[in-house]
Design an enzyme around this catalytic site. Structure first.
Site, PDB file in Angstrom:
ATOM      1  N   GLU A 212       0.844  -1.186   0.000  1.00 27.58           N
ATOM      2  CA  GLU A 212       0.000   0.000   0.000  1.00 27.58           C
ATOM      3  C   GLU A 212       0.884   1.242   0.000  1.00 27.58           C
ATOM      4  O   GLU A 212       0.640   2.204  -0.709  1.00 27.58           O
ATOM      5  CB  GLU A 212      -0.939   0.006   1.219  1.00 27.58           C
ATOM      6  CG  GLU A 212      -1.849   1.232   1.219  1.00 27.58           C
ATOM      7  CD  GLU A 212      -2.884   1.261   2.321  1.00 27.58           C
ATOM      8  OE1 GLU A 212      -3.145   0.215   2.947  1.00 27.58           O
ATOM      9  OE2 GLU A 212      -3.437   2.348   2.571  1.00 27.58           O
ATOM     10  N   ARG A 290      -7.369   2.925  13.345  1.00 21.24           N
ATOM     11  CA  ARG A 290      -8.262   1.779  13.171  1.00 21.24           C
ATOM     12  C   ARG A 290      -8.236   0.868  14.401  1.00 21.24           C
ATOM     13  O   ARG A 290      -9.229   0.215  14.719  1.00 21.24           O
ATOM     14  CB  ARG A 290      -7.967   1.007  11.883  1.00 21.24           C
ATOM     15  CG  ARG A 290      -9.147   0.168  11.421  1.00 21.24           C
ATOM     16  CD  ARG A 290      -8.923  -0.479  10.067  1.00 21.24           C
ATOM     17  NE  ARG A 290      -9.486   0.251   8.959  1.00 21.24           N
ATOM     18  CZ  ARG A 290     -10.783   0.250   8.602  1.00 21.24           C
ATOM     19  NH1 ARG A 290     -11.671  -0.437   9.298  1.00 21.24           N
ATOM     20  NH2 ARG A 290     -11.198   0.930   7.559  1.00 21.24           N
ATOM     21  N   GLU A 691     -10.657  -7.767   4.170  1.00 19.81           N
ATOM     22  CA  GLU A 691      -9.959  -7.876   5.446  1.00 19.81           C
ATOM     23  C   GLU A 691     -10.705  -8.647   6.545  1.00 19.81           C
ATOM     24  O   GLU A 691     -10.077  -9.371   7.312  1.00 19.81           O
ATOM     25  CB  GLU A 691      -9.621  -6.467   5.967  1.00 19.81           C
ATOM     26  CG  GLU A 691      -8.541  -5.781   5.151  1.00 19.81           C
ATOM     27  CD  GLU A 691      -8.478  -4.285   5.424  1.00 19.81           C
ATOM     28  OE1 GLU A 691      -9.430  -3.573   5.049  1.00 19.81           O
ATOM     29  OE2 GLU A 691      -7.489  -3.832   6.017  1.00 19.81           O
TER      30      GLU A 691
HETATM   31 MO1  MOS Z   1      -4.863  -2.829   3.346  1.00 15.98          MO
HETATM   32  S1  MOS Z   1      -4.069  -3.452   5.152  1.00 15.98           S
HETATM   33  O1  MOS Z   1      -5.944  -1.621   3.869  1.00 15.98           O
HETATM   34  O2  MOS Z   1      -3.627  -2.379   2.293  1.00 15.98           O
END
Ligand code: MOS
Length: 744
Positions: A212, A290, A691
């Protein structure tokens, strides 16, 4: 076509880095002479050679691409080498000579907190009045819970390939979840405007959050090489380089205090989270947020105070990992409940079930729950016949001494949306070609999660067109700009909705044209299976003819649509709002068998009821559930990251870091999707599934813990994951075992 499958242009060069051998220190001198003269070397590049900003920090500007005066973690890149072959590049990197004066190394987040080494100021979520609530509690317990990091272990390692193009621009093939993040980072490092950097991604061999933000550095290094040598540059990390130089899931150390009334209602909860952020912010502040959002998991607790500290240590900057801090928060409340159950003398699931959040209850951050965690739980109890399972476990345990079974429930609750509201936007570009075939481009990156299947379904459903007539384009910053990364389980919702909007606009125009042709009104027109219907009567006009007619009439067959999630908001000054489009719930029951002589274990079954809304791709969704569960179990059981006190990664290869394999996956994984027609903001009401299933794996820790207690009721295994076989063994045979044996 993965990064390593891209045919190399003639003249392509290869990059390697000299990375810091120590975790914290001051660079006294850097000698690149021998490296520069090493065979095949074209250029050796250090921090001073960066034309733009030597900065890759996204949220906080605290991370240099190449260490300038200080090194902050083992594996931090210091010098970039560009050479004719990969081997020459790596050989030369070894010849860089650096004198680095060692400085004090911190690996423990609690030490960092004590020294006020914080990435951002602490954040606190509150609701109710905790101080008052303690007085009303019948039971109050406190303790500590620790969860370790986790390697992403995407099968495809990190890497990039940068090619110089016309007009001083650079095209970068990157193994990234966030093409725009790579583009922005490269532009910043080179001092180029963003339009001179194009980032292309066909697919990834896995991301899991590791790409990411952390794909940026390798792309920036390649781009830096291109800037200097004007030839294509490729860098594809070896597995050990990847493990050493990249961040992982954040380890957390936490202190909790939980209070229950005489009916086992949890009425107060306090928690302090110490997040091990590593040496730079990376995505840690967002991950921390989060953790706070999910600190009460699926439970309604009226009085909560949760504080989270992002602690700066000298590990590689930790980063996004499936669940994004949520699982770490959930592990602590589950530990607190297990502890309370143990002390009060009830099954943990009695407490869990009594406290599940119900429609209308508020989470500590102010958003109300609209669906019902209870529904998944009750369904799981019913369809999996929990009474029978419990009985079987008890019978097995009474008949066996050296093998014991443990079962655990784990409810989950996960908020869907990027917690940073602005990131909840996406665009899609849809073209219909004159032969009736369709091209769809979005910002979504296919990393094995099946996003291309879902986007394809959207377009083919709206147009009522055979999937064979739709092509999903590779992701590229020149087709779709300013994208959010494929992350936060939100990719299908955001990009799917944008695709839907673009297709609907095109469909409207096509219907308009068809109505003219058939001398009727557009509302009477529909398109089914590539034929135009008027008043529900099939006409001779085909999809293909209609497309051509529309083109001939000089009407646009292209559409670019923009979607932004409605309703969401969050007020950071109050830590209250409505940050999520919706929540995903579920309940899993896990059953484990431990070998009390060896400490080894197996998972007999994971039985799940998962809230899917109205599932659009059952096989894709099932794949996500199975993969997530196994990955979650790995995190909680066998995957053990070890850094020594000097900040060196000891679990630095697949020989010392064990991930679940085909032999260690549960013997049974049953997933029942709980379907309903309730309205929600998901694409086709098919809830996000990326997730959430990972968090079912948290139940693995507690199933093992319960099995240990079946062997030795006096055992009090610490709440410290992963529960490795070594840890099981040590917990089984603590002092009271002699007494246990006497009674056998
Ligand atoms: Mo994911 S852990 O939101 O790339």
């Amino acid at each position: 076509m993965y990064l390593d499958d891209i045919p190399l242009q003639r003249g392509t060069l290869f990059a390697a880095v000299y990375d810091s051998p120590i975790a914290h220190g001051k660079i006294i001198s850097l000698d690149i002479n021998e490296a520069s003269q090493s065979p095949g070397v074209i250029k050796v590049i250090a921090a001073k050679d960066i034309p733009g900003e030597n900065q890759i920090g996204g949220i906080v500007p605290d991370e240099e691409l190449l260490a300038h005066e200080h090194v902050h973690f083992c594996g931090m890149p210091i010098v970039l080498v560009i050479a004719e072959t990969e081997e020459f590049a790596r050989e030369a990197a070894k010849k860089v000579k650096a004198v680095i004066e060692p400085l004090h190394v911190i690996t423990d987040p609690r030490e960092a907190k004590a020294k006020n080494e914080l990435i951002i100021p602490p954040r606190t979520f509150r609701c109710g009045d905790v101080a008052q609530a303690w007085k009303e509690c019948q039971h109050v317990f406190s303790g500590r819970a620790d969860s370790n990091g986790q390697e992403h272990l995407y099968i495809e390692t990190q890497g990039a390939y940068a090619i110089p193009m016309e007009n001083n621009s650079i095209r970068i093939f990157s193994s990234t979840q966030g093409p725009t993040a790579v583009q922005r980072c490269c532009a910043r490092v080179l001092g180029y405007p963003m339009h001179r950097i194009e980032v292309d991604v066909t697919r990834l061999g896995g991301g899991f959050g590791g790409k990411e933000d952390q794909a940026n550095a390798w792309a920036a290094l390649c781009a830096l090489g291109v800037h200097h040598v004007k030839r294509p540059v490729k860098f594809s990390l070896h597995r050990m380089e990847d493990m050493r130089m990249t961040g992982k899931r954040h380890p957390y150390s936490s202190d909790y205090k939980i209070g229950l009334d005489k009916n086992l209602k949890i009425i107060a909860y306090e928690v302090d989270f110490y997040q091990n952020a590593g040496a730079a912010a990376d995505l840690s502040p967002a991950v921390l947020e989060r953790t706070l959002f999910h600190c009460t998991n699926s439970y309604f607790i009226p009085n909560v105070r949760a504080t989270a500290y992002s602690c700066r240590t000298h590990l590689p900057p930790n980063t996004a990992f499936r669940g994004f801090g949520g699982p770490q928060g959930m592990f602590v409340i589950e530990s607190a409940i297990a502890k309370a159950a143990e002390e009060i003398g009830v099954h943990p699931d009695e407490i869990q079930k009594k406290n599940l959040i119900q429609t209308g209850d508020k989470f500590p951050y102010g958003q109300s729950a609209v669906s019902d965690a209870v529904e998944c739980w009750n369904e799981a109890e019913k369809i999996y016949d929990v009474r029978k399972i419990r009985k079987e476990v008890e019978t097995f345990n009474s008949k066996n001494f050296l093998f014991k079974k443990g079962m655990a429930f784990i409810p989950i609750c996960f908020g869907i949306s990027f917690t940073k509201t602005l990131m909840n936007q996406a665009r899609a570009l849809v073209h219909i070609y004159t032969d009736g075939s369709v091209s769809v481009a979005t910002g979504a990156v296919e990393m094995g999660q099946g996003i291309n299947t879902k986007i394809l379904q959207v377009a083919s459903k709206i147009f009522s067109l055979s999937p064979a007539k739709v092509r999903i384009q590779p992701t590229s910053t020149d087709k779709i700009a300013n994208t959010s990364p494929s992350a936060a389980s939100s990719t299908a919702d955001l990009n799917g909705k944008a695709t839907m909007m673009a297709c609907e606009k095109l469909l409207e125009r096509l219907k308009q044209r068809a109505a003219e042709e058939l001398k009727t009104t557009p509302e009477k027109i529909s398109i089914k299976d590539e034929f135009v219907y008027s008043n529900d009567e099939k006409t001779k006009l085909t999809w293909k003819d209609l497309v051509m007619l529309t083109y001939v009439s000089r009407i646009s067959l292209s559409e670019h649509a923009h979607y932004a999630t409605p309703e969401i908001n969050f007020d950071l000054t109050k830590e209250k709002g409505h940050p999520f489009a919706y929540h995903v719930y579920g309940t899993a029951i896990l059953i484990a068998t431990i070998d009390c002589l060896r400490g080894t274990y197996e998972f007999d079954a994971v039985k799940v009821v998962h809230d899917i809304g109205s599932g659009m791709s059952p096989m894709v969704d099932l794949g996500q559930c199975e993969g997530g569960i196994v990955q979650g179990i790995g995190w909680m059981t066998m995957e053990e990251i070890v850094y020594d006190k000097d900040g060196r990664l000891r679990s630095n290869a697949l020989s010392t870091y064990k991930v679940p394999d085909v032999y260690s996956v549960p013997k049974e994984i049953s997933v029942k999707f709980l379907e309903n027609d309730n309205n929600n903001l998901a694409v086709f009401r098919s809830k996000a599934v990326g997730e959430p299933p990972l968090m079912y794996g948290i139940g693995a820790f507690f199933a093992l813990r319960n099995a240990i207690k079946a062997f030795n009721p006096a055992a009090r295994p610490v709440f410290s994951s992963p529960m490795t076989p070594e840890k099981v063994l040590m917990s089984l045979h603590k002092k009271p075992v002699a007494e246990v044996q006497k009674t056998i």
